[in-house]
Design a protein around this motif. Structure first.
Motif, mmCIF file in Angstrom:
data_model
loop_
_atom_site.group_PDB
_atom_site.id
_atom_site.type_symbol
_atom_site.label_atom_id
_atom_site.label_comp_id
_atom_site.label_asym_id
_atom_site.label_seq_id
_atom_site.Cartn_x
_atom_site.Cartn_y
_atom_site.Cartn_z
ATOM 1 N N LEU A 1 0.826 -1.464 -0.113
ATOM 2 C CA LEU A 1 0.128 -0.133 -0.056
ATOM 3 C C LEU A 1 1.185 1.582 0.122
ATOM 4 N N VAL B 1 -4.967 4.933 -1.080
ATOM 5 C CA VAL B 1 -5.664 4.097 0.168
ATOM 6 C C VAL B 1 -6.295 4.172 1.110
ATOM 7 N N MET C 1 3.605 -2.035 3.897
ATOM 8 C CA MET C 1 3.232 -0.069 3.649
ATOM 9 C C MET C 1 4.070 0.331 4.947
ATOM 10 N N TRP D 1 -4.904 4.189 6.905
ATOM 11 C CA TRP D 1 -3.811 2.977 5.738
ATOM 12 C C TRP D 1 -4.187 1.733 6.670
ATOM 13 N N ALA E 1 -8.091 -0.057 5.534
ATOM 14 C CA ALA E 1 -7.541 -0.412 4.555
ATOM 15 C C ALA E 1 -6.827 -1.497 4.382
#
Length: 276
Positions: A51, A102, A124, A156, A159
């Motif tokens: 990501l 994202v 990430m 984030w 996600a």
């Protein structure tokens, strides 16, 4: 003869195993992405998502190390995404590149093939500089890559949690003084945390933390011995050189049965799919 200055450079990573084209100005790939890849456990057959991939550094470094993963590079900036796509092709690493924010909703992720509960591994390197303490760069791409808004980390992590399967693993890097934010964000839906502090110099506070968390994990949190990038003289430690050159891993990437010390990549070839 006059040298012609171009907008791009081609740089070597992993001791030359990976060559990446990137913009000469703006955000530049560095040690954080390579440390993140070296901290990520993956095996052949895993579906892996990077990501905020930028030019693809972390995801492609992992793809170079572990053969047979299904790799997706998610990046909001179309120009960086195109560089990531070109870098994957130039290094003969199979990877799908997705232009996506994202922080987009589940429908947008699913429309790009990232349905809930469909991924084994997420890594990430979110923007993590505190805007209250760090002056944002006038370069928009650099500012987007570096400076976190108040909701950045939670968005984030959310996600990642949404697309990961149960028992799937998230590995992230963040600034060390924001560890409380990391623990808070991961308290919703994640457990079995492993935390590795990263110190720039001996005797100084950590500058980064690398964290591995398991969706639905219930094992106790592990705080690992810190990684020292440089010795007392400011010279990179041999262990760090081996990691940055792709010859060793960080303990977060090791199968849990092994000890918490960096070990040669070759020793993991049977479990990780080996190097191509």
């Amino acid at each position: 003869m006059i040298d012609v200055v171009t907008d791009f450079t081609e740089d070597a990573f992993l001791g030359g195993q990976l060559r990446l084209k990137q913009k000469r100005s703006g955000h530049r790939a560095g040690h954080d992405a390579i440390l993140l890849a070296a901290a990520t456990e993956a095996r052949a057959g895993d579906r892996v998502v990077d990501l905020g991939a930028g030019i693809g550094t972390a995801g492609l470094a992992l793809g170079r190390r572990v053969a047979g993963i299904s790799l997706s590079l998610v990046e909001i900036d179309p120009e960086l995404a195109e560089l990531a796509r070109a870098n994957a092709a130039a290094n003969a690493i199979a990877a799908e590149t997705i232009v996506l924010d994202v922080t987009a909703d589940a429908q947008a992720f699913a429309a790009n093939g990232l349905a809930p509960d469909s991924v084994d591994v997420v890594l990430m390197n979110p923007p993590f500089n505190d805007p209250a303490r760090h002056r944002g760069s006038p370069d928009q791409a650099r500012r987007t890559a570096h400076v976190a808004r108040e909701e950045t980390l939670n968005a984030w992590v959310h996600a990642a949690r949404r697309i990961l399967r149960s028992d799937g693993a998230l590995t992230l890097i963040w600034r060390a003084d924001g560890i409380a934010e990391v623990l808070t964000a991961l308290s919703r839906g994640f457990g079995s945390l492993s935390i590795l502090p990263v110190h720039g110099e001996a005797g100084r506070p950590a500058i980064r933390v690398l964290v591995r968390a398991v969706k639905g994990g219930r094992a106790p949190t592990r705080l690992l011995p810190g990684l020292m990038l440089n010795d007392e003289s400011g010279v990179p430690k041999n262990q760090v050189t081996e990691i940055l050159e792709g010859r060793a891993l960080l303990p977060l990437a090791e199968p849990r049965r092994l000890t918490a010390e960096a070990i040669p990549t070759a020793a993991l070839a049977g479990s990780s799919g080996g190097s191509p």
